[in-house]
Design a protein around this motif. Structure first.
Motif, short mmCIF file in Angstrom:
data_model
loop_
_atom_site.label_atom_id
_atom_site.label_comp_id
_atom_site.label_asym_id
_atom_site.label_seq_id
_atom_site.Cartn_x
_atom_site.Cartn_y
_atom_site.Cartn_z
N TYR A 136 0.84 -1.20 0.00
CA TYR A 136 0.00 0.00 0.00
C TYR A 136 0.88 1.25 0.00
O TYR A 136 1.92 1.26 0.64
CB TYR A 136 -0.87 0.06 1.26
N PRO A 137 0.44 2.32 -0.66
CA PRO A 137 1.12 3.61 -0.48
C PRO A 137 0.91 4.11 0.95
O PRO A 137 -0.14 3.87 1.56
CB PRO A 137 0.43 4.54 -1.49
N TRP A 144 -5.96 11.11 -3.05
CA TRP A 144 -6.39 10.75 -4.39
C TRP A 144 -5.35 9.86 -5.06
O TRP A 144 -5.67 8.80 -5.62
CB TRP A 144 -6.58 12.01 -5.25
N LEU A 145 -4.09 10.31 -5.02
CA LEU A 145 -3.01 9.58 -5.67
C LEU A 145 -2.81 8.22 -5.02
O LEU A 145 -2.44 7.24 -5.69
CB LEU A 145 -1.72 10.41 -5.60
N ARG A 146 -3.03 8.14 -3.73
CA ARG A 146 -2.84 6.88 -3.01
C ARG A 146 -3.70 5.77 -3.61
O ARG A 146 -3.23 4.65 -3.81
CB ARG A 146 -3.18 7.08 -1.53
N ILE A 147 -4.96 6.06 -3.88
CA ILE A 147 -5.86 5.05 -4.45
C ILE A 147 -5.40 4.63 -5.84
O ILE A 147 -5.39 3.44 -6.19
CB ILE A 147 -7.30 5.57 -4.49
N PHE A 152 -3.12 0.57 -9.46
CA PHE A 152 -2.28 0.32 -10.63
C PHE A 152 -1.05 -0.51 -10.29
O PHE A 152 -0.75 -1.50 -10.97
CB PHE A 152 -1.86 1.66 -11.25
N CYS A 153 -0.34 -0.13 -9.25
CA CYS A 153 0.93 -0.80 -8.94
C CYS A 153 0.73 -2.24 -8.48
O CYS A 153 1.53 -3.12 -8.83
CB CYS A 153 1.71 0.00 -7.90
N TRP A 158 4.34 -3.58 -9.20
CA TRP A 158 5.33 -2.51 -9.27
C TRP A 158 5.43 -1.85 -7.90
O TRP A 158 4.61 -1.02 -7.55
CB TRP A 158 4.95 -1.50 -10.34
N TYR A 159 6.41 -2.27 -7.13
CA TYR A 159 6.58 -1.79 -5.76
C TYR A 159 7.53 -0.60 -5.74
O TYR A 159 8.65 -0.67 -6.26
CB TYR A 159 7.12 -2.93 -4.89
#
Length: 297
Positions: A136-137, A144-147, A152-153, A158-159
């Motif tokens: 998780y971020p 917003w970007l966290r979700i 996506f990652c 993509w860690y």
């Protein structure tokens, strides 16, 4: 000489622990003398009976530690990791099942890189179904970007170690670096342990101490968990308390949680998924708005 320790913390985990240990034994690719298995019980109702059955099934091969009280998931793991003698530790929840050999590959990565402090794997719900929850971020990332990063990652494994923490149900740590960072925060009873550990290890050793191995997998039996507004509220309060220690105010955390909540509601509306999960998000949003209103007064 022990190369790997596995620490499993139990609390009324009789329904899971035996199959969990069985999966470790079935898929171990290390010689017996190189592996130590430690079970720490946090004062379960039937701890004595559980330990007695473990001994009947596997003899004295497993180290059993019984805490006199339940002081939290992090504290239980700290007890087990301090008792370990191996330089590398796998932290494993009782509801995790190994589905393939992972030990030798993981330990070799630590032995080949002195700067490696933690290693994650791909989380699965079954042998054929991915969970998309391997990492998780952190909440330092805009809500917003966290979700978007999370969705996506995880889809492509993509860690990004600078911005993401590894899911805590099953991962490897270098014991020395874990203890140097202070271990898990024992003032926190439950939830958020791995994110807080990521923050402290990154400050000491840099983001390069984290890695992710996309060729290794484990099963986490969490696919049937029902959404709960109470669970979401507890997650927020734990994160608000942990981030207050990092200098991030409750107001900022409310804003980031509300951003994520709005994004998730928008996605569910767009895809027509207005079931139980949508209702829980709506209820949680009301809680966040009420908490923000209290601060604004």
């Amino acid at each position: 000489m022990k190369r790997l320790a596995i620490v499993i913390v139990t609390y009324n985990s009789e329904a899971d622990i035996f199959d969990c240990i069985k999966s470790v034994k079935t898929h171990s690719d290390l010689p017996e003398g190189e592996l130590e298995l430690i079970v720490v019980d946090n004062n379960s109702r039937s701890a004595d009976a559980m330990f007695a059955r473990i001994k009947r099934l596997w003899g004295e091969d497993i180290t059993l530690i019984k805490n006199a009280s339940n002081d939290g998931y992090g504290q239980g793991n700290n007890v087990g990791i301090r008792a370990a003698t191996a330089p590398v530790v796998m932290i494993m929840n009782p509801d995790v099942r190994l589905c393939e050999p992972v030990f030798s590959r993981a330990v070799s990565r630590f032995e080949g890189n002195d700067g490696l402090g933690a290693l994650g794997m791909v989380q699965m719900f079954s042998e054929t179904r991915r969970s998309n929850r391997s990492f998780y971020p952190t909440w330092f990332v805009n809500g917003w970007l966290r979700i978007l990063l999370y969705a996506f990652c995880n889809r492509i494994d993509w860690y990004l170690p600078k911005y993401m923490y590894i899911h805590g149900s099953c991962f490897f740590v270098r014991r020395e670096m874990f203890l140097a960072a202070g271990g898990f925060d024992e003032t926190n009873f439950l939830y958020g342990e791995e994110e807080d550990l990521h923050y402290r290890m990154k400050r000491l050793f840099g983001a390069r101490c984290f890695a992710f191995e996309r060729t290794l997998h484990y099963i986490h039996l969490a696919s049937e968990r029902r959404p709960s507004a109470d669970y979401e509220r507890r997650l927020f309060e734990v994160n608000a308390a942990l981030y207050a220690k990092k200098g991030i105010s409750r107001r900022v955390m409310l804003r980031r949680f509300l951003q994520s909540n709005r994004m998730l509601l928008w996605i569910k509306s767009l895809t027509g998924k207005r079931g139980e999960g949508y209702k829980v998000l709506k209820e949680f949003r009301e809680y966040l708005l009420a908490e923000r209103a209290k601060i604004s007064k």
